[in-house]
Write a protein that holds these residues in place. Structure first.
Motif, PDB file in Angstrom:
ATOM      1  N   ARG A 287       3.251 -28.854 -40.090  1.00  0.00           N
ATOM      2  CA  ARG A 287       2.670 -30.095 -40.446  1.00  0.00           C
ATOM      3  C   ARG A 287       1.168 -30.073 -40.428  1.00  0.00           C
ATOM      4  N   SER A 288       0.826 -29.694 -39.189  1.00  0.00           N
ATOM      5  CA  SER A 288      -0.774 -29.767 -38.710  1.00  0.00           C
ATOM      6  C   SER A 288      -0.857 -28.734 -37.679  1.00  0.00           C
ATOM      7  N   PRO A 289      -1.893 -28.158 -37.682  1.00  0.00           N
ATOM      8  CA  PRO A 289      -3.147 -28.213 -38.691  1.00  0.00           C
ATOM      9  C   PRO A 289      -3.197 -27.097 -39.715  1.00  0.00           C
ATOM     10  N   TYR A 290      -2.062 -26.441 -39.668  1.00  0.00           N
ATOM     11  CA  TYR A 290      -2.175 -25.106 -41.291  1.00  0.00           C
ATOM     12  C   TYR A 290      -1.436 -25.883 -42.484  1.00  0.00           C
ATOM     13  N   ALA A 291      -0.891 -26.970 -42.249  1.00  0.00           N
ATOM     14  CA  ALA A 291      -0.271 -27.697 -43.496  1.00  0.00           C
ATOM     15  C   ALA A 291       0.536 -26.668 -44.401  1.00  0.00           C
ATOM     16  N   ASP A 292       1.539 -26.002 -43.663  1.00  0.00           N
ATOM     17  CA  ASP A 292       2.217 -24.853 -44.221  1.00  0.00           C
ATOM     18  C   ASP A 292       3.736 -25.046 -44.263  1.00  0.00           C
ATOM     19  N   PRO A 293       4.374 -25.645 -45.283  1.00  0.00           N
ATOM     20  CA  PRO A 293       5.685 -26.123 -45.165  1.00  0.00           C
ATOM     21  C   PRO A 293       6.647 -25.008 -45.231  1.00  0.00           C
ATOM     22  N   ASP A 294       6.290 -23.805 -45.469  1.00  0.00           N
ATOM     23  CA  ASP A 294       7.027 -22.506 -45.355  1.00  0.00           C
ATOM     24  C   ASP A 294       7.159 -21.851 -44.181  1.00  0.00           C
ATOM     25  N   THR A 295       6.483 -22.274 -43.277  1.00  0.00           N
ATOM     26  CA  THR A 295       6.256 -21.808 -41.722  1.00  0.00           C
ATOM     27  C   THR A 295       7.800 -21.839 -41.354  1.00  0.00           C
ATOM     28  N   ARG A 296       8.408 -20.884 -40.662  1.00  0.00           N
ATOM     29  CA  ARG A 296       9.842 -21.150 -39.945  1.00  0.00           C
ATOM     30  C   ARG A 296       9.682 -20.450 -38.530  1.00  0.00           C
ATOM     31  N   ALA A 297      10.548 -20.846 -37.723  1.00  0.00           N
ATOM     32  CA  ALA A 297      10.591 -20.381 -36.248  1.00  0.00           C
ATOM     33  C   ALA A 297      10.964 -19.156 -36.103  1.00  0.00           C
ATOM     34  N   VAL A 298      10.240 -18.568 -34.818  1.00  0.00           N
ATOM     35  CA  VAL A 298      10.283 -17.374 -34.436  1.00  0.00           C
ATOM     36  C   VAL A 298      10.591 -17.498 -32.898  1.00  0.00           C
ATOM     37  N   ILE A 299      11.613 -16.713 -32.547  1.00  0.00           N
ATOM     38  CA  ILE A 299      11.880 -16.526 -31.060  1.00  0.00           C
ATOM     39  C   ILE A 299      11.772 -15.089 -30.539  1.00  0.00           C
ATOM     40  N   ALA A 300      11.255 -15.146 -29.442  1.00  0.00           N
ATOM     41  CA  ALA A 300      10.827 -13.625 -28.921  1.00  0.00           C
ATOM     42  C   ALA A 300      11.535 -13.413 -27.381  1.00  0.00           C
ATOM     43  N   GLY A 301      12.068 -12.372 -27.198  1.00  0.00           N
ATOM     44  CA  GLY A 301      12.310 -12.251 -25.715  1.00  0.00           C
ATOM     45  C   GLY A 301      13.936 -12.663 -25.438  1.00  0.00           C
ATOM     46  N   LEU A 302      14.807 -13.013 -26.286  1.00  0.00           N
ATOM     47  CA  LEU A 302      16.019 -13.375 -25.940  1.00  0.00           C
ATOM     48  C   LEU A 302      16.885 -11.924 -25.526  1.00  0.00           C
ATOM     49  N   ASP A 303      17.806 -12.108 -24.525  1.00  0.00           N
ATOM     50  CA  ASP A 303      18.520 -11.030 -24.134  1.00  0.00           C
ATOM     51  C   ASP A 303      19.922 -11.293 -24.309  1.00  0.00           C
ATOM     52  N   LEU A 304      20.858 -10.783 -23.688  1.00  0.00           N
ATOM     53  CA  LEU A 304      22.598 -11.157 -23.983  1.00  0.00           C
ATOM     54  C   LEU A 304      22.950 -12.198 -22.841  1.00  0.00           C
ATOM     55  N   ASP A 305      22.177 -12.745 -22.017  1.00  0.00           N
ATOM     56  CA  ASP A 305      22.511 -13.524 -20.902  1.00  0.00           C
ATOM     57  C   ASP A 305      23.251 -14.808 -21.838  1.00  0.00           C
ATOM     58  N   THR A 306      24.380 -15.502 -21.144  1.00  0.00           N
ATOM     59  CA  THR A 306      24.698 -16.354 -21.796  1.00  0.00           C
ATOM     60  C   THR A 306      25.131 -17.835 -20.805  1.00  0.00           C
ATOM     61  N   ASP A 307      24.442 -17.464 -19.693  1.00  0.00           N
ATOM     62  CA  ASP A 307      24.662 -18.483 -18.412  1.00  0.00           C
ATOM     63  C   ASP A 307      23.677 -19.838 -18.838  1.00  0.00           C
ATOM     64  N   ILE A 308      24.023 -20.932 -17.986  1.00  0.00           N
ATOM     65  CA  ILE A 308      23.161 -22.025 -18.201  1.00  0.00           C
ATOM     66  C   ILE A 308      21.669 -21.589 -17.884  1.00  0.00           C
ATOM     67  N   ALA A 309      21.362 -20.763 -16.797  1.00  0.00           N
ATOM     68  CA  ALA A 309      20.072 -20.361 -16.451  1.00  0.00           C
ATOM     69  C   ALA A 309      19.299 -19.624 -17.834  1.00  0.00           C
ATOM     70  N   SER A 310      19.901 -19.079 -18.575  1.00  0.00           N
ATOM     71  CA  SER A 310      19.260 -18.309 -19.580  1.00  0.00           C
ATOM     72  C   SER A 310      18.979 -19.582 -20.607  1.00  0.00           C
ATOM     73  N   MET A 311      19.858 -20.596 -20.565  1.00  0.00           N
ATOM     74  CA  MET A 311      19.514 -21.827 -21.448  1.00  0.00           C
ATOM     75  C   MET A 311      18.273 -22.452 -21.020  1.00  0.00           C
ATOM     76  N   GLU A 312      18.442 -22.659 -20.024  1.00  0.00           N
ATOM     77  CA  GLU A 312      16.941 -23.348 -19.139  1.00  0.00           C
ATOM     78  C   GLU A 312      15.798 -22.403 -19.688  1.00  0.00           C
ATOM     79  N   ARG A 313      15.837 -21.216 -19.499  1.00  0.00           N
ATOM     80  CA  ARG A 313      14.526 -20.584 -19.885  1.00  0.00           C
ATOM     81  C   ARG A 313      14.308 -20.611 -21.502  1.00  0.00           C
ATOM     82  N   LEU A 314      15.156 -20.677 -22.240  1.00  0.00           N
ATOM     83  CA  LEU A 314      14.837 -21.185 -23.671  1.00  0.00           C
ATOM     84  C   LEU A 314      14.661 -22.742 -23.957  1.00  0.00           C
ATOM     85  N   PHE A 315      14.939 -23.393 -23.063  1.00  0.00           N
ATOM     86  CA  PHE A 315      14.666 -24.830 -23.206  1.00  0.00           C
ATOM     87  C   PHE A 315      13.259 -25.018 -22.887  1.00  0.00           C
ATOM     88  N   VAL A 316      12.825 -24.515 -21.613  1.00  0.00           N
ATOM     89  CA  VAL A 316      11.217 -24.361 -21.429  1.00  0.00           C
ATOM     90  C   VAL A 316      10.436 -23.648 -22.348  1.00  0.00           C
TER      91      VAL A 316
END
Length: 548
Positions: free
Chosen positions: A389-418
């Motif tokens: 929405r701001s400051p690029y006013a680009d409705p076509d932007t989409r999310a990008v996530i980097a650094g994911l691994d194969l961990d599935t525990d709650i600690a991994s979820m906490e890292r993603l949340f932060v």
């Protein structure tokens, strides 16, 4: 007799009602869900009747909890998302949906079906666009109306009224067709300054000369300031629906985030002298987020909506930045993690919601809210799932996530949340820096919305922006802002400015911490910028390919 004032807040997924006394103390609160129809193609629809029913249920429940009589209510105000409501000439719902269901008559703010229409409007280069940061958003109403005309002409022609949702609610309550300066200036390209009003050349240029020919009857011919008393107050029918007294004063409405701004930025602060609203930034974080700055003179910030005259605080200018997905982005991140089910069960076993459960664990692990960011050293999120929405006013932007691994525990979820919270904070910082580059400066940010109650969120925002982050004293600034409209309409106070000073105050503050944490955020922001380049580059590489 002591007087109470009711604020009704219509969000994306629920309606809430709050009962306040004349000093702004919350006496009772109630919530009721709203039905929502998401469809493929960025389509999100609702029903105005369902929303009104949710309003009445919330008000009745809040009144019961407050245990006060209807004749003790001195006024009521409404705020809502900036969604488009379409009614026929008899005031009945008119479909905007491919389903043909007449009850599905609301195009929700986050519905992006009108992205192509927004581009067409922007290509005109009309002078009116200067007052939306140079680029209109598909979240606004003119692209939606143009889409309706181009794709559902029968409904467009049969419509008797096009309302912003907040104005629909006051019409439903009073029968008044008056619109709020807030809604039409911020979302309908109305120019409230210097007698500008509606721009006939703009409508003709964008293909909506229908409104000029009919003298704007379907979109509003009388525009009034928020808090203005509408009609004779609640009609008999509306009063019966809400469980209140006929004639109860109703104030002209506000958009939901702007109600939060009114309920937050004017609050008393015992450590300061006179309140300067121009030194205070409002950050209202819910499903989406709004970042609002108030100035005495107009400031033009590319990619940031506004400047809007009297868009929030009467007789001041408003610049409105925003994030299309805020709470919605965090919810989506958490639900997409394989540890979501395990974490949800663990949270329920401790009597906590998932966010609070994760935050307690994170702060305990990190040794404090400020150092929690270190957990996300190698995980990075550009959380723009439904555009920038701001400051690029680009409705076509989409999310990008980097650094994911194969961990599935709650600690991994906490890292993603932060990491997701950091991504939101870096988007906020970009808006604040765009403000500053064009002469809009603030030293303190008042934070409202559900996420504001989180010490982790507040600390990350303070450390990233370098600003003091303050909470309003009330835990419900959006509801308070709506109730302030009722207080002005009912004559308890003479103006919104006086109401802000009398009914609100600042509470707890979070200060930026150590230089090493600031340096850490600065380094993560470099990665955040790289993710934005990846998003832009990937879209450019695939542009024009089949299936796009």
């Amino acid at each position: 007799m002591p007087r109470a004032y009711i604020g009704v807040d219509v969000g994306t997924t629920s309606t809430r009602a709050g009962v306040f006394d004349v000093a702004g103390t919350l006496l009772a609160i109630a919530r009721h869900p709203i039905r929502i129809w998401p469809e493929a193609g960025d389509i999100v629809e609702q029903s105005s009747q369902d929303i009104w029913d949710a309003c009445t249920a919330s008000v009745r429940a809040a009144m019961a909890e407050a245990a006060i009589a209807p004749d003790s209510v001195g006024g009521i105000g409404f705020d809502a998302t900036c969604s488009l409501v379409v009614l026929d000439r008899q005031g009945e719902p008119l479909t905007i949906s491919a389903s043909g269901d007449r009850q599905r008559n609301v195009i929700v703010w986050m519905d992006h079906r009108a992205t192509a229409e927004a581009r067409l409007i922007n290509e005109t280069g009309d002078a009116v666009l200067r007052y939306v940061g140079g680029s209109i958003s598909p979240e606004m109403e003119m692209p939606k109306l143009l889409w309706l005309k181009r794709h559902m002409r029968t409904s467009f022609d049969a419509a008797g009224h096009f309302f912003d949702l907040a104005d629909y609610l006051t019409w439903r309550a009073t029968g008044s067709l008056q619109r709020s300066t807030c809604t039409v200036t911020c979302k309908w390209n109305y120019l409230a300054h210097d007698g500008g009003g509606w721009s006939a050349p703009f409508f003709k240029r964008i293909g909506l000369s229908d409104f000029v020919n009919e003298k704007y009857a379907r979109i509003g011919t009388e525009i009034v300031a928020p808090g203005t008393r509408l009609g004779a107050g609640l009609t008999g029918t509306a009063a019966a629906d809400l469980g209140l007294s006929p004639g109860t004063p109703v104030g002209a409405s506000l958009i939901d985030a702007h109600a939060g701004g009114i309920g937050a930025i004017g609050g008393r602060d015992e450590s300061e002298g006179a309140t300067d609203v121009c030194d205070r930034l409002a950050y209202i974080m819910g499903t989406s987020a709004c970042i609002m700055a108030t100035t005495k003179e107009p400031c033009f910030v590319p990619g940031v909506w506004g400047p809007y005259y009297s868009g929030m605080v009467p007789n001041f200018w408003l610049n409105e930045g925003g994030q299309s997905a805020a709470g919605a982005a965090i919810d989506h991140l958490l639900k997409s993690h394989p540890g979501h089910a395990e974490a949800s069960v663990a949270a329920r076993s401790e009597g906590l919601d998932l966010i609070e459960f994760l935050e307690r664990r994170i702060i305990a692990r990190a040794g404090g809210a400020s150092r929690a960011v270190l957990l996300a050293r190698n995980v990075h999120v550009l959380p723009e799932f439904i555009g920038n929405r701001s400051p690029y006013a680009d409705p076509d932007t989409r999310a990008v996530i980097a650094g994911l691994d194969l961990d599935t525990d709650i600690a991994s979820m906490e890292r993603l949340f932060v990491a997701g919270l950091c991504g939101l904070a870096y988007g906020l910082a970009e808006v604040i820096e765009a403000f500053a580059a064009h002469g809009v400066h603030s030293s303190i940010m008042i934070m409202g919305g559900g996420a504001s109650r989180s010490p982790l969120v507040r600390q990350i925002m303070a450390d990233t922006t370098g600003l003091t982050v303050a909470l309003p004293q009330t835990r419900e600034p959006v509801l308070l802002g709506a109730a302030m409209l009722g207080a002005v309409a009912g004559g308890a106070y003479a103006s919104i400015g006086e109401t802000m000073a009398k009914m609100s105050a600042l509470g707890q503050k979070s200060e930026p911490t150590t230089p090493d944490i600031a340096a850490f955020h600065a380094r993560k922001r470099e990665v955040y910028k790289l993710l934005r380049e990846v998003d832009r580059g990937s879209r450019a590489a695939m542009r024009g390919m089949a299936g796009g």
